[in-house]
Scaffold this active site. Structure first.
Site, PDB file in Angstrom:
ATOM      1  N   LEU A  14      39.182  43.399  31.941  1.00  0.00           N
ATOM      2  CA  LEU A  14      39.132  44.700  30.802  1.00  0.00           C
ATOM      3  C   LEU A  14      37.864  45.769  30.985  1.00  0.00           C
ATOM      4  O   LEU A  14      38.156  46.567  30.140  1.00  0.00           O
ATOM      5  CB  LEU A  14      38.233  43.021  29.428  1.00  0.00           C
ATOM      6  CG  LEU A  14      38.868  42.450  29.531  1.00  0.00           C
ATOM      7  CD1 LEU A  14      38.108  41.746  28.645  1.00  0.00           C
ATOM      8  CD2 LEU A  14      40.373  43.028  28.840  1.00  0.00           C
ATOM      9  N   GLY A  15      37.250  45.508  32.618  1.00  0.00           N
ATOM     10  CA  GLY A  15      36.268  46.899  33.099  1.00  0.00           C
ATOM     11  C   GLY A  15      35.427  46.569  33.950  1.00  0.00           C
ATOM     12  O   GLY A  15      35.757  45.116  34.343  1.00  0.00           O
ATOM     13  N   GLY A  17      31.025  46.808  35.363  1.00  0.00           N
ATOM     14  CA  GLY A  17      30.184  47.611  34.819  1.00  0.00           C
ATOM     15  C   GLY A  17      29.195  47.511  36.197  1.00  0.00           C
ATOM     16  O   GLY A  17      29.255  47.464  37.480  1.00  0.00           O
ATOM     17  N   GLY A  18      27.649  47.910  36.432  1.00  0.00           N
ATOM     18  CA  GLY A  18      26.963  48.170  37.353  1.00  0.00           C
ATOM     19  C   GLY A  18      26.681  45.759  38.035  1.00  0.00           C
ATOM     20  O   GLY A  18      26.161  46.348  39.325  1.00  0.00           O
ATOM     21  N   GLY A  20      29.096  44.071  37.460  1.00  0.00           N
ATOM     22  CA  GLY A  20      30.849  43.096  38.329  1.00  0.00           C
ATOM     23  C   GLY A  20      31.986  43.632  36.986  1.00  0.00           C
ATOM     24  O   GLY A  20      31.429  44.712  35.735  1.00  0.00           O
ATOM     25  N   VAL A  22      34.648  42.627  34.005  1.00  0.00           N
ATOM     26  CA  VAL A  22      34.848  41.817  32.588  1.00  0.00           C
ATOM     27  C   VAL A  22      36.188  41.412  32.361  1.00  0.00           C
ATOM     28  O   VAL A  22      37.013  42.077  33.308  1.00  0.00           O
ATOM     29  CB  VAL A  22      34.275  42.342  31.501  1.00  0.00           C
ATOM     30  CG1 VAL A  22      34.670  41.548  30.092  1.00  0.00           C
ATOM     31  CG2 VAL A  22      33.336  43.099  31.022  1.00  0.00           C
ATOM     32  N   ASP A 133      20.079  50.389  24.778  1.00  0.00           N
ATOM     33  CA  ASP A 133      21.012  51.470  25.575  1.00  0.00           C
ATOM     34  C   ASP A 133      21.990  51.345  24.797  1.00  0.00           C
ATOM     35  O   ASP A 133      23.278  51.167  25.680  1.00  0.00           O
ATOM     36  CB  ASP A 133      21.787  50.543  27.036  1.00  0.00           C
ATOM     37  CG  ASP A 133      22.467  51.127  28.197  1.00  0.00           C
ATOM     38  OD1 ASP A 133      21.961  52.361  27.753  1.00  0.00           O
ATOM     39  OD2 ASP A 133      22.634  50.526  28.638  1.00  0.00           O
TER      40      ASP A 133
END
Length: 319
Positions: A14-15, A17-18, A20, A22, A133
């Site tokens: 699904l995406g 980030g920093g 890893g 998803v 954030d």
């Protein structure tokens, strides 16, 4: 979890980030899930992941993402969330095609939902939580476009009468950080209020604060909104994809509240309880003061705009 995600097969990612990737998965009972899996190569993320488990497991609100479970054992660290089919707000809001599905009613609903979620974190939850954030990519949307605040890896809990703290390591996202946090490492509930104000202006305009461009000037989105506010031209901030189909009173209210939230001085910014009240009532909104990070860029012709979003600032202190 291996069975639910088909052994973490990449096509259902699904995406990233920093921390890893998803992944989307489906449990044996038919429930869809999202699995945030910490990459073994990642040099960051484990502490943030543990922090998220500790905090979000104690929180329950319709405008917060729901944590279903976790695994921190051996080489594997992962979080299991409810799956939200519309993914994150930024993927829709800042896409020229997808943003057309966000009519004004949905945008105003999203602004109000984020505000209620933040009010819960700051005031009504068992812990006083500062998110630190808040940004468009950390707002997830369910099938009915209800917003859910996510990613509590950088969040901090406060006890008793604590309202402010300072950190030597500022970690956040350019364009959403308040001046006192980015410059001095000071964060409080008013830091989240600033981020909310940026988000509200982005939702109204359909434009990112960072990297915002206009033919008449080189101001960022906050500067552009402030200029229109002073000149009584607030309707010009509204996303052109709405084709003029919006309730002006709600647009005016959203922009004015957004500008109140991004004021330079933290003490001038309203609490989220006041924000929720102003968004829900009819009547006059207080006048806003000059926004923080009102910037005008001096770009050299052909200069590329940096693409990175995350920033880490180390603040030196004398011995």
């Amino acid at each position: 979890i291996l069975k639910a995600t088909n052994h973490f097969h990449p096509p259902i990612s699904l995406g990233e980030g920093g921390f890893g990737l998803v992944y989307k998965g489906k449990l044996e009972g038919g429930q869809d899930i999202a699995v945030k899996r910490l990459s073994k190569e990642s040099r960051q993320g484990l502490e943030e992941l543990k922090n998220e488990v500790i905090l979000i497991s104690k929180l329950q609100h319709r405008n917060l993402v729901k944590l279903l479970g976790c695994c921190i054992q051996g080489d594997e660290s992962m979080l299991i969330y409810q799956y939200l089919p519309n993914k994150s707000l930024d993927l829709i809001l800042f896409d020229e095609t997808k943003s057309r599905s966000l009519d004004w009613q949905k945008r105003f609903h999203i602004i109000n939902g984020i505000a209620r979620g933040l009010l819960y974190l700051h005031q009504d939850s068992p812990l006083r939580i500062i998110h630190r954030d808040l940004k468009a990519s950390n707002i997830l949307l369910d099938s009915e476009m209800n917003p859910k605040i996510s990613d509590f890896g950088l969040a901090r809990s406060f006890g008793g009468n604590e309202t402010e703290a300072q950190t030597r390591r500022v970690v956040g996202t350019f364009g959403y950080m308040s001046p006192e946090y980015a410059v001095d490492g000071l964060f409080s509930v008013k830091s989240d209020v600033f981020s909310f104000g940026v988000l509200a202006l982005e939702i109204v305009s359909g434009k990112k604060n960072r990297g915002f461009a206009h033919t008449d000037h080189r101001l960022n989105l906050l500067g552009h909104a402030w200029t229109l506010y002073q000149e009584g031209r607030l309707a010009e901030l509204v996303d052109t994809f709405l084709n003029g189909e919006f309730e002006y009173a709600e647009v005016e209210k959203s922009i004015k509240v957004g500008l109140l939230c991004v004021q330079q001085n933290p003490e001038d910014r309203p609490k989220m309880s006041t924000v929720v009240w102003m968004l829900g009532k009819e009547g006059e909104i207080p006048e806003a003061k000059h926004p923080g990070f009102f910037t005008e860029r001096q770009l050299v012709s052909g200069e590329a705009v940096a693409s990175t979003n995350d920033v880490t600032i180390t603040i030196p202190h004398p011995r």
